[in-house]
Write an enzyme that holds these catalytic residues in place. Sequence first.
Site, mmCIF file in Angstrom:
data_model
loop_
_atom_site.group_PDB
_atom_site.id
_atom_site.type_symbol
_atom_site.label_atom_id
_atom_site.label_comp_id
_atom_site.label_asym_id
_atom_site.label_seq_id
_atom_site.Cartn_x
_atom_site.Cartn_y
_atom_site.Cartn_z
ATOM 1 N N ASP A 110 1.917 19.448 -21.674
ATOM 2 C CA ASP A 110 0.463 19.214 -21.627
ATOM 3 C C ASP A 110 0.056 18.806 -20.207
ATOM 4 O O ASP A 110 -0.699 17.854 -20.010
ATOM 5 C CB ASP A 110 0.064 18.154 -22.643
ATOM 6 C CG ASP A 110 -1.450 18.072 -22.801
ATOM 7 O OD1 ASP A 110 -2.143 19.059 -22.492
ATOM 8 O OD2 ASP A 110 -1.958 17.003 -23.204
ATOM 9 N N MET B 97 -8.689 4.898 -26.692
ATOM 10 C CA MET B 97 -9.581 4.300 -25.696
ATOM 11 C C MET B 97 -8.721 3.655 -24.617
ATOM 12 O O MET B 97 -7.689 3.041 -24.913
ATOM 13 C CB MET B 97 -10.491 3.249 -26.333
ATOM 14 C CG MET B 97 -11.488 3.811 -27.341
ATOM 15 S SD MET B 97 -12.907 4.596 -26.558
ATOM 16 C CE MET B 97 -13.696 3.180 -25.821
ATOM 17 N N VAL B 98 -9.160 3.790 -23.385
ATOM 18 C CA VAL B 98 -8.446 3.206 -22.253
ATOM 19 C C VAL B 98 -9.365 2.189 -21.590
ATOM 20 O O VAL B 98 -10.506 2.510 -21.228
ATOM 21 C CB VAL B 98 -8.003 4.278 -21.237
ATOM 22 C CG1 VAL B 98 -7.243 3.633 -20.081
ATOM 23 C CG2 VAL B 98 -7.140 5.333 -21.921
#
Length: 678
Positions: free
Chosen positions: A442, A329-330
């Site tokens: 990525d 979670m940010v």
Amino acid sequence: MSKRNPPVTNIADLVSDSSLDEDSLSFLEELQDPELYFKNDTFSSKSSHSDGTVTGDTLRRQSSGATALERLVSHPRTKNFDLQGNGGQNSALKEVNTPAYQSMHHFEHLITPLPSTNASHSEVSLSAGVNDLNSNSEHDLLPKSVNKTPGSLSISRRRRIGRIGLGPPKRAEYTLTDPSKTSDTKNSTEADEDIEMKSREVSPASNSVAATTLKPLQLHNTPLQTSQEHPKPSFHPSQFESSFSPRVQFDHDVERRASELHSRPVTVFQEPQRSASQPYESHALSPKVAPLFDNSQATPIPKRQQDVVTVANLQFIKLGVVGKGGSSMVYRIFSPDNSRLYALKEVNFINADQTTIQGYKNEIALLRKLSGNDRIIKLYAAEVNDTLGQLNMVMECGETDLANLLMKNMKKPINLNFIRMYWEQMLEAVQVVHDQNIVHSDLKPANFLLVEGNLKLIDFGIAKAIGNDTTNIHRDSHIGTINYMAPEALTDMNAHTNSGVKLVKLGRPSDVWSLGCILYQMVYGRAPFAHLKMIQAIAAIPNEQYHIHFPEVALPANAVQEKEGSLPGVTVGPDLMDVMKRCLERDQRKRLTIPELLVHPFLNPLPSYLTPLAKKPLPVSGHTNNAHPLRLSTEISASQLSMIIERSVELSKHKRLNKELIDSMAYDCVSNLRKMPE
């Protein structure tokens, strides 16, 4: 002041006394008025009174229905005074019409002229008469110091002969004292008191009228001032309206409300007291929002204790969720120490395997290694709690990422300058990583964060360092995004290890493929294989038989063609087309490297006047019309180049050389300068 007896203004009182004779009325001769004379027990005058006692040329009896107000106004010493405090002739009190008064002329005068002296004394008498007009006791109105002898003028007994309505009496007597026996002051005082006493002798009917009419005058507690020796008193602001607009008669309810209004105390508005913690409210402010901090405390404290987070002994306050993905979670957080915003990434790995945990720890190490570069997101604080299975990282906070930016502009025609600027910033960010022998593996639009208008690379979760003796890295798994994944990442190109685990061989070219997919999306609005399903994309990416389509015209997403040739498309230039094709080569050995992409003509476009000329016949001297212009291929110095430019400018002014030839010469000069050693 001349010595004389007080004037007689009420003939009804005059004829009511049987002691009246001609000698008693000798004081009238002192008036020296040629217009006034005594004749046949009556007074005759060429003027008329305003109170109804004299109309026309004959002095008549005053009816008992006349009001005390009318007789008060008719007094010679109050003629020029308005009872409301205004000394004008326009007073409404002079226009009282009662059954006893019928005006026969356009002007009216009093019998006795207004004396020029004792003005202040008259004011006292008038004030006393107005204030005590409603008293019903005649005995209380007489002052105790008045002489009560029968011969006194002020207390002479009045006897009425006959009744009102039967006509005037035949004879009336009035006893007067000898003027020589009384002083001027005494005569003046008794005259004023006599006038005051006579003005109170009114009928019950007139009492009610006078009381109703004069009651508003009780608001003025100061006597009338007409003498220049005495300054006029100041009025209360509430009395201005009644002073300038006198009213004669009004309803009793109006009288009562007016009295209450003037007697009501003035209330001064005071702002309500407000406590220190109560917020200030205003109609012009925005709607109330719950404050983030408690203002009563010296240090801001959030309303909810769970919003406080501590990372590396630094306290932060959570403001909201920015994004989420998988087990992370940010949040957007606030630092009370420096009042700045940061991003907090919380990762819960309580149920993760050791490989995943090591990947998270590897990201912290890589960010610390790359810290200080403008193209890499900054890491301010980080900690790992193995007991709780939680990882916290405080990083630089951005406005948005490239994925949201592209989605916002996907329905608009492309802007080549926009693409060129952000493409260069992405290459610079990846170059920093590759210079540290790190493969990100990525790369996607969501991993480029826009911070103050510049792109920065984030999320090194699966990045891994490359050995010094190799050009690729080996991973036991790959969890990147399919649409941006390189072909070699999906192909089993390596032999089994001794443990039987298949390895994936990745290198710097894999990041170039991912960058090519991002550039393709910036131009055409989607990734090269985004229109395919996941299984189809996995099969199509490494398959050389599947050709990637590169349209010559870039159209916005969901573009609709209204008519032929009306699509809002943008032509894709050859340089941009070449960059995309060279990055999306399935053979990684044919792909351009990051340094080569940074010097590609797409990022370094030449001005239009320096581009190669089209092959068309030009009229050049010494050549045929079908021949191409002569190209200067010899190396020249800077001084020679300067001379050529000056000569070309001079010839162009004289129109001896055309523009195409001058452009060709300039192109050759620039080409020769590039070949010269620095």
